[in-house]
Enzyme design. Sequence first.
Site, PDB file in Angstrom:
ATOM      1  N   TYR A  11     -13.789 -44.942  62.921  1.00  0.00           N
ATOM      2  CA  TYR A  11     -14.581 -44.617  61.723  1.00  0.00           C
ATOM      3  C   TYR A  11     -15.735 -43.651  62.011  1.00  0.00           C
ATOM      4  O   TYR A  11     -16.010 -43.338  63.144  1.00  0.00           O
ATOM      5  CB  TYR A  11     -14.998 -45.858  60.938  1.00  0.00           C
ATOM      6  CG  TYR A  11     -15.877 -46.933  61.551  1.00  0.00           C
ATOM      7  CD1 TYR A  11     -16.675 -46.746  62.665  1.00  0.00           C
ATOM      8  CD2 TYR A  11     -15.914 -48.189  60.930  1.00  0.00           C
ATOM      9  CE1 TYR A  11     -17.474 -47.765  63.141  1.00  0.00           C
ATOM     10  CE2 TYR A  11     -16.714 -49.218  61.404  1.00  0.00           C
ATOM     11  CZ  TYR A  11     -17.492 -48.993  62.512  1.00  0.00           C
ATOM     12  OH  TYR A  11     -18.287 -49.986  62.980  1.00  0.00           O
ATOM     13  N   GLU A  12     -16.313 -43.149  60.929  1.00  0.00           N
ATOM     14  CA  GLU A  12     -17.340 -42.087  61.015  1.00  0.00           C
ATOM     15  C   GLU A  12     -16.817 -40.851  61.740  1.00  0.00           C
ATOM     16  O   GLU A  12     -17.563 -40.178  62.452  1.00  0.00           O
ATOM     17  CB  GLU A  12     -18.615 -42.588  61.712  1.00  0.00           C
ATOM     18  CG  GLU A  12     -19.228 -43.835  61.135  1.00  0.00           C
ATOM     19  CD  GLU A  12     -19.676 -43.676  59.698  1.00  0.00           C
ATOM     20  OE1 GLU A  12     -19.877 -42.537  59.247  1.00  0.00           O
ATOM     21  OE2 GLU A  12     -19.793 -44.715  59.020  1.00  0.00           O
ATOM     22  N   GLY A  13     -15.562 -40.531  61.506  1.00  0.00           N
ATOM     23  CA  GLY A  13     -14.942 -39.387  62.195  1.00  0.00           C
ATOM     24  C   GLY A  13     -14.271 -39.884  63.456  1.00  0.00           C
ATOM     25  O   GLY A  13     -14.939 -40.362  64.381  1.00  0.00           O
TER      26      GLY A  13
END
Lengths: 577, 577
Positions: free
Chosen positions: B434-436
């Site tokens: 997550y978050e890239g």
Amino acid sequence: MFNYVCPIDDYRFLLADTLRFDREMEDLGREVDADLAVAVLEEAGRMCAERLHPLNRHGDEEGSRLIDGEVVTPSGFADAWRAFAEAGWASLSADPAYGGQGLPFILQLWLDEMLSAANLSFGLFPGLTRGACEAIMAHASDDLKATYLPRMVSGEWTGAMALTESGAGTDLALLKTKAVPAADGSYAVTGQKIFISSGDHDFGGNIVHLVLARLPDAPPGVKGISLFLVPKYLPGAQGNFTVRNGMSVGALEKKMGIHAQPTCVMNYDSATGWLVGKAHRGLAAMFTMMNAERLMVGIQGLGIAGAAYQQAAAYAKDRLQGRSADGGRAPVPIIEHADVRRMLLNIRAFVEGGRALAGWTALQLDRAHHHPDAAERAKADALVALLTPVVKAAFTDLGFESAVQAQQVFGGHGYIREWGMEQYVRDARIAQIYEGTNGVQAMDLVGRKLPLGGGSVVNGFFDLIQADLADHGAVPVAARTAEALDRLRQVTARLQGASVDAAGAAAVDYLRLFALVSMGWMWTRMAVAAGGEDDLHRAKRVVADYYADRVLPQSEGLATAILAGEQAMMALPAEAF
Amino acid sequence: MFNYVCPIDDYRFLLADTLRFDREMEDLGREVDADLAVAVLEEAGRMCAERLHPLNRHGDEEGSRLIDGEVVTPSGFADAWRAFAEAGWASLSADPAYGGQGLPFILQLWLDEMLSAANLSFGLFPGLTRGACEAIMAHASDDLKATYLPRMVSGEWTGAMALTESGAGTDLALLKTKAVPAADGSYAVTGQKIFISSGDHDFGGNIVHLVLARLPDAPPGVKGISLFLVPKYLPGAQGNFTVRNGMSVGALEKKMGIHAQPTCVMNYDSATGWLVGKAHRGLAAMFTMMNAERLMVGIQGLGIAGAAYQQAAAYAKDRLQGRSADGGRAPVPIIEHADVRRMLLNIRAFVEGGRALAGWTALQLDRAHHHPDAAERAKADALVALLTPVVKAAFTDLGFESAVQAQQVFGGHGYIREWGMEQYVRDARIAQIYEGTNGVQAMDLVGRKLPLGGGSVVNGFFDLIQADLADHGAVPVAARTAEALDRLRQVTARLQGASVDAAGAAAVDYLRLFALVSMGWMWTRMAVAAGGEDDLHRAKRVVADYYADRVLPQSEGLATAILAGEQAMMALPAEAF
């Protein structure tokens, strides 16, 4: 979730060219050829894809449960087991003397690959049964063999291995289960075992436990352990097996994965058993099981990696995100992005290299059993002993790493249950732990296998690789593998006669280096065999280059780390951790 | 499961010597010193150990549930949240203008480490709230700030980030959620978002969603995305927030881990929202959130690794298996076995090296905000930009690998739920995604960060490391780090101006190499600072040697693989995968 597809083209390629299957079988005087082998594998693949793969995710969700002391496997498992046994898959490589089909071990190993790919929890049932059969075959009395083997080989009955106790895992010297002799020649076995795969189920039929326990007069330590055959059902007056033995499932282990597999806490309470092999020699009998199991467990890593690759590759061709490298098209299938290819190629380089190496090792096992020349048999046997810990540990480590990378291809969709990718990760993880942790495998390689024949076995293996590489210098992977082999020889020399600490400090890195070189050798063979212009041959050459360019360089750091020695590892006092 | 222990001695060591905290704070004219910082961290550690860690395993077992459309978090979570907010932990580093305590960011980051160590699912609530606050602070109107920030900073209300859609993950250009302007200046937001952490809960108070959506006149692609503040409760006539907005939880995602965290599928059905920042400029506003979040996510990997290390080290000192290296004693605590030490030292070398590097990066963030000299602020800001993807990706990859190794120390006991080790593995896995995803982070490093200032930022960072290494040549880790830095400089030069494919092929290996060098630099600083004869200093020197001997050699293979280029990676046609 996409369908599972049997990798039949790769099997065909490996049998024909890389492994020269027909010639090997001729050498052994066996009437099996590649065409028959491919037909068997194709049929096995159909069964795995159509029958077992559809049960995999559902099996994870439903799990095996313990209801009123009895194991209930996920719906569909019992039927699938009966169909599996009736079609003869349980007896594929077993001894014809007990109803087996006696097919070469390479077919067994690749069947195991597909079983693990399709449904690892299910695959453990036949796997453990086979391990138990091998121990019984090698060590039990003729009576026990006649009573138990035919029905285990056919799959009417299953087997389980009961070794571990809560205080005795890697270190079996600490086990406490007792066996007391009875007047009729049987024994009363009492104790608790944990982590018992396939310890109970609802498939019908008997469940034959092989239990490690101590006799009353046993010396302490591993030299006081004996092996007992303890069936769930004892023979009754009519000779039918209807009398429940004094054993029960205390609980099902709550595990990270393989939820469909009933991993049991087993309680034996004066359960009736019979000695398998000699008193106090249970460890030797157990290793008969363990060695067969360890190759199979390695293949589990390979199988899951292959299945995860198929899912991730299909997803990557389907999922549209981002822009083409030239900036001209958007969105594009993510298979166009270099980093997605990197993850897929890492997996594929392992799966195809590992599949070849497993096949080669399996052929050695066939040689060890069937070659007419005793010296050839002994040579092959030693090579199998050398490669067993490598296959077990490297393939399960790489299998887990592969599952993680395949999950990563799915991004957030890999983390949720829907696509089944996180199940591969959870399921693959166990194979690094059971049948001897991968650290134990690495110590086995360095501490027991390198000294075999005074080092002649390992050096013979290296010479074999080196000769092959010299023959095939034209493919790029050969040169890179030769460099890595030089590094491996250098650290091998350093580890001959190393102290326990020095060996332990090096072992895991050493095993990985050993596996990298061994698979580089197989990639060399494959690249040479793939001289054609069809899609499979072209792809083989590209993946061989990828292995050379992007995987083999790991050998540099591994060698440097090993040569740095154990000093920093051993310097901290225990309380400083 | 053993207790969680706040690593206060290490924080104290890092503040005093390695990071020269007092001098840094003086430079910034801030009235905080190491003594105060240690006192705050010690108190935070107590809260994490006593209040949040005991909820971690139970939270995993119970999970968040959706009952009649409302999220019910595991028992104890709502009370813990209120206690957390009331004690002021939610406002630690927030702007005093909105009720924050304005403490240095390094304390925030290390609080985040302990939160992640004790209970990652819980830690996401304050983490996402802080990210949302930063975006509102930087981009929202004064009205929105005044209305929402004080109650979010205090922890009375929480925040959530609603970016991803089922067809739009990494590629936000594809998102479809719509926002239609209303007469009163608000917008009606309609669409479905997935993977929304902390999207709903039962802590009481409002939940402020920041939602990416398209205005009716939006251009296609990422240049047509706007950011909207969409609260669960709208202000009513009395100004109190009691009116339910048109948004609901469609489902909770069924995930591999962080089961206590309610990750929502959110449906917005003409939900009322207000524009944050300029129309069509939502991506810039989103990146304000994302950059703060990315450092925090990196720290999650560090936190779980530290917690897993503590468990595994305690177990290794307690668990008796096997024989001492001299053969004289059995059974011995497994901490005596070299391979167990190897696993523990791998984790520890990362945790302590990473903790130092995270601290250094956090101090740069404080400089970027508070240094009196604008040029110094810009320089620090660029360094944070450079290191953010490194911390996010390398720390979460190493965090996961650490959790897996710590689990391995437990053998079979690591695979069952009882000891909590498999939960660390399942929980740590999400931070790589997550978050890239970490692949996206690596592309950010190579594609966007290396070119910063025409390469002057990255070269300035390398010069800084090189100068430090030259000053400290006496410790062994300095020389090994210098060699690795040479390799890093060489591949960095090669990657300047590389094609998209060449950059993508190299990116993940490059980021790992970058992280290895950066942590080697920190280990050099620590080894030099640890000149004393107390236990902590002695252990620092040993682990620094371990890092040099056994971890840094990985840089060799990474550099070779990168320099091999992208050819083999790009050669296969998509359909051949």
